[in-house]
Design a protein around this motif. Structure first.
Motif, PDB file in Angstrom:
ATOM      1  N   TYR A   1       0.843  -1.195   0.000  1.00 37.99           N
ATOM      2  CA  TYR A   1       0.000   0.000   0.000  1.00 37.99           C
ATOM      3  C   TYR A   1       0.873   1.238   0.000  1.00 37.99           C
ATOM      4  CZ  TYR A   1       0.606   1.603   4.893  1.00 37.99           C
ATOM      5  OH  TYR A   1       1.106   2.121   6.058  1.00 37.99           O
ATOM      6  N   TYR A   2       0.259   2.368  -0.287  1.00 34.95           N
ATOM      7  CA  TYR A   2       0.882   3.658  -0.004  1.00 34.95           C
ATOM      8  C   TYR A   2      -0.197   4.633   0.447  1.00 34.95           C
ATOM      9  CZ  TYR A   2      -0.263   4.736  -4.998  1.00 34.95           C
ATOM     10  OH  TYR A   2      -0.881   4.904  -6.217  1.00 34.95           O
ATOM     11  N   CYS A   3       0.235   5.673   1.156  1.00 37.72           N
ATOM     12  CA  CYS A   3      -0.693   6.728   1.598  1.00 37.72           C
ATOM     13  C   CYS A   3       0.127   7.981   1.819  1.00 37.72           C
ATOM     14  CB  CYS A   3      -1.475   6.301   2.836  1.00 37.72           C
ATOM     15  SG  CYS A   3      -0.455   6.049   4.304  1.00 37.72           S
ATOM     16  N   THR A   4      -0.232   8.789   2.778  1.00 31.46           N
ATOM     17  CA  THR A   4       0.493  10.043   2.993  1.00 31.46           C
ATOM     18  C   THR A   4       1.933   9.827   3.440  1.00 31.46           C
ATOM     19  OG1 THR A   4       0.424  12.161   4.162  1.00 31.46           O
ATOM     20  CG2 THR A   4      -0.307  10.230   5.401  1.00 31.46           C
ATOM     21  N   GLY A   5       2.211   8.691   4.077  1.00 31.03           N
ATOM     22  CA  GLY A   5       3.551   8.437   4.595  1.00 31.03           C
ATOM     23  C   GLY A   5       4.553   7.990   3.554  1.00 31.03           C
ATOM     24  N   GLN A   6       4.095   7.685   2.345  1.00 33.01           N
ATOM     25  CA  GLN A   6       4.987   7.209   1.290  1.00 33.01           C
ATOM     26  C   GLN A   6       5.201   8.354   0.293  1.00 33.01           C
ATOM     27  OE1 GLN A   6       2.470   5.144   2.683  1.00 33.01           O
ATOM     28  NE2 GLN A   6       4.203   4.314   3.834  1.00 33.01           N
TER      29      GLN A   6
END
Length: 555
Positions: free
Chosen positions: A401-406
């Motif tokens: 996954y990815y989100c704001t932290g990636q």
């Protein structure tokens, strides 16, 4: 009065990977305008346009092509971006400042587009390539028409190959927030109006390669401030009588049936415990002595009476999953994004389930390998910036996954990033044989921690919490249908690239396909090192298509 003897209009052909800002003159790149497709996919390109007149104008848009009936034209609308990036950035961003960014795709009103004086705007052109289109090369002319006269036009060529793109194999979930739809459209949760809106969104969701649906058994314990709560969106009816729990599954059956109708293939049950460590129960409302009460939530620990509740509920749920013939395609979440310091609370929550979930996959977004090492999770879902540790330990059949932290080095889809950084994901998923991808925000229309509702047309960053583009992929159209974004379409292109790569592998070998991908690169493709140019992706996909056509013709 202003007088102008000659108005100049200009159009430029662009690929789908360009983002056209109003104050920047786009560059025509012939090396990026070779477009090809297989049957069963939608391919896209753009047409940038401007004029130098005094006022704005609305000009008709016409498509002239033998395949015009398969062509859809939308305008690319600029949206406000407050937070463009996180604190640290790399060298692969388009911009890092607040401002207007191109993102929203909107169908033409009355077949016309607004031409703004000395501002660049763009049209987004989709071609739905079905088997009705015979193999061959086609021209698609896009015209701006004023008072019946063509004032400027461009021609895009498209090569269609007589090969059908195979069905998508990767599992793909973008979290659908049913409460955000009820809140935005101001309809009662699970009213007939709400069900219709959900159906509209489900259809669009599936059309762009999403095939797994987050199912709110109880109100999803996601992005909610401790002590606060989100709008109740609970499919399971609960009644408490004489200290015992009774359950109704009618709403959930309707949800499952609707998902199947729209083409959903996999189901993920909403998280059984609170986010960030599984310390609490999710919000559960029930009828108690004829009155609705909140029986679990932030005020109740994860282990205790809630354990007895799950011991009553989960066996009945699993019996329904089997009855509805979806048990084999159902996954369970424990708690979202636990940190390493949450290991003990997560472990306690997981152990409280005993063997009730035996035979089912459990999977969660997490960053620490320790959860897997301790046997607490069947399918860990690391971020694409942290997956190397899992791969180095020999894990296969990985989710990601990815989100704001990636935000550093790896691929993602913030509005401030070039679209190539979004599309490269397909190649990375292919190389590492990733079996599932997850993202938390298909339509999160709240501020961070769900403290308040937002209008996503005005606030694209969860109230300055995350880089714009992270919280949602689609906008809530006025008619109850979603409006798509550039990011949605480019992410779909990444998935069609993946399908084409898998098709070529079936005709040749994994080694052959990797040679095509990496043969001209100075170093191997990874999640952190990858080609940055639009031309690489477009040229590669055209080569893949040509090779597929070559090898299928030999059979």
């Amino acid at each position: 009065m202003h007088r102008q003897t000659e108005i100049k209009y200009e159009m430029k052909l662009l690929s789908s990977l360009v983002k056209v800002f109003q104050d920047e003159t786009p560059v025509y790149r012939p090396e990026c305008q070779v477009l090809s497709a297989l049957w069963g996919e939608t391919v896209s390109f753009q047409v940038a346009y401007t004029g130098d007149f005094f006022m704005r104008e609305r000009l008709a848009v016409q498509v002239v092509s033998p395949i015009a009936e398969h062509v859809r034209v939308r305008t690319v609308e600029q949206v406000p971006v407050g937070r463009a990036t996180n604190r640290i950035v790399d060298d692969n961003y388009l911009k890092t400042t607040s401002g207007l960014y191109p993102d929203l795709l909107r169908d033409l009103k009355d077949g016309k587009a607004i031409v703004c004086s000395n501002q660049w705007r763009s049209l987004w052109v989709d071609v739905e390539v079905t088997e009705e289109i015979e193999a061959g090369e086609y021209e698609i002319e896009v015209q701006l028409v004023k008072e019946g006269k063509v004032v400027c036009s461009v021609v895009q060529k498209l090569t269609v190959y007589a090969v059908t793109l195979p069905k998508q194999t990767i599992m793909h979930t973008e979290w659908m927030h049913a409460d955000c739809l009820a809140d935005y459209y101001q309809v009662e949760v699970f009213s007939e109006e709400h069900w219709q809106i959900l159906e509209n969104y489900f259809h669009e969701y599936v059309k762009r390669g999403c095939n797994m649906m987050l199912t709110p058994l109880f109100t999803s314990p996601l992005d909610t401030a401790i002590g606060l709560e989100r709008t109740t969106t609970q499919l399971i009816e609960v009644e408490v009588k004489d200290g015992e729990y009774y359950f109704g599954f009618d709403k959930m059956k309707r949800w499952v049936d609707l998902c199947k109708k729209c083409g959903i293939e996999y189901f993920e049950m909403s998280h059984l415990f609170s986010q960030w460590g599984a310390k609490y129960a999710p919000k559960v409302v029930a009828m108690v002595d004829g009155r609705e009460e909140k029986i679990f939530g932030w005020h109740t620990p994860a282990v205790g009476e809630y354990t007895r509740f799950l011991e009553s509920f989960l066996p009945q749920l699993i019996a329904k999953l089997r009855e509805w013939e979806i048990a084999d395609v159902t996954y369970f979440h424990i708690s979202d994004e636990p940190r390493e310091e949450d290991l003990e609370s997560y472990k306690a929550a997981k152990e409280s389930l005993g063997n009730m979930l035996d035979g089912f996959h459990t999977f969660d977004a997490l960053s620490s390998y320790e959860f897997y090492r301790h046997g607490l999770i069947d399918k860990p879902i690391p971020g694409n910036n942290e997956i190397e540790e899992f791969l180095e330990h020999g894990l296969t059949d990985m989710w990601i996954y990815y989100c704001t932290g990636q935000f550093y080095e790896v691929s993602n889809r913030f509005m401030s990033m070039p679209s190539a950084r979004n599309r490269i994901y397909g190649l990375q998923l292919y190389k590492y044989d990733i079996i599932g991808i997850l993202h938390w925000g298909y339509n999160f229309y709240n501020s961070q921690f769900s403290i308040e509702h937002i209008n996503p047309y005005e606030v694209t960053d969860a109230d300055n919490a995350f880089p714009a583009g992270d919280p949602f992929l689609v906008y809530p159209g006025a008619d109850g249908f979603p409006e798509e974004s550039i990011r949605m379409m480019v992410h779909y292109e990444a998935l069609t690239d993946l399908r084409a790569l898998e098709l070529l592998e079936s005709l040749t070998s994994k080694e052959h396909v990797m040679e095509v991908i990496e043969g001209e690169l100075a170093e191997p493709l990874t999640f952190k090192k990858y080609p940055k140019s639009d031309m690489y992706l477009i040229t590669l996909r055209n080569r893949i298509n040509r090779e597929i056509a070559k090898y299928t013709s030999k059979k």
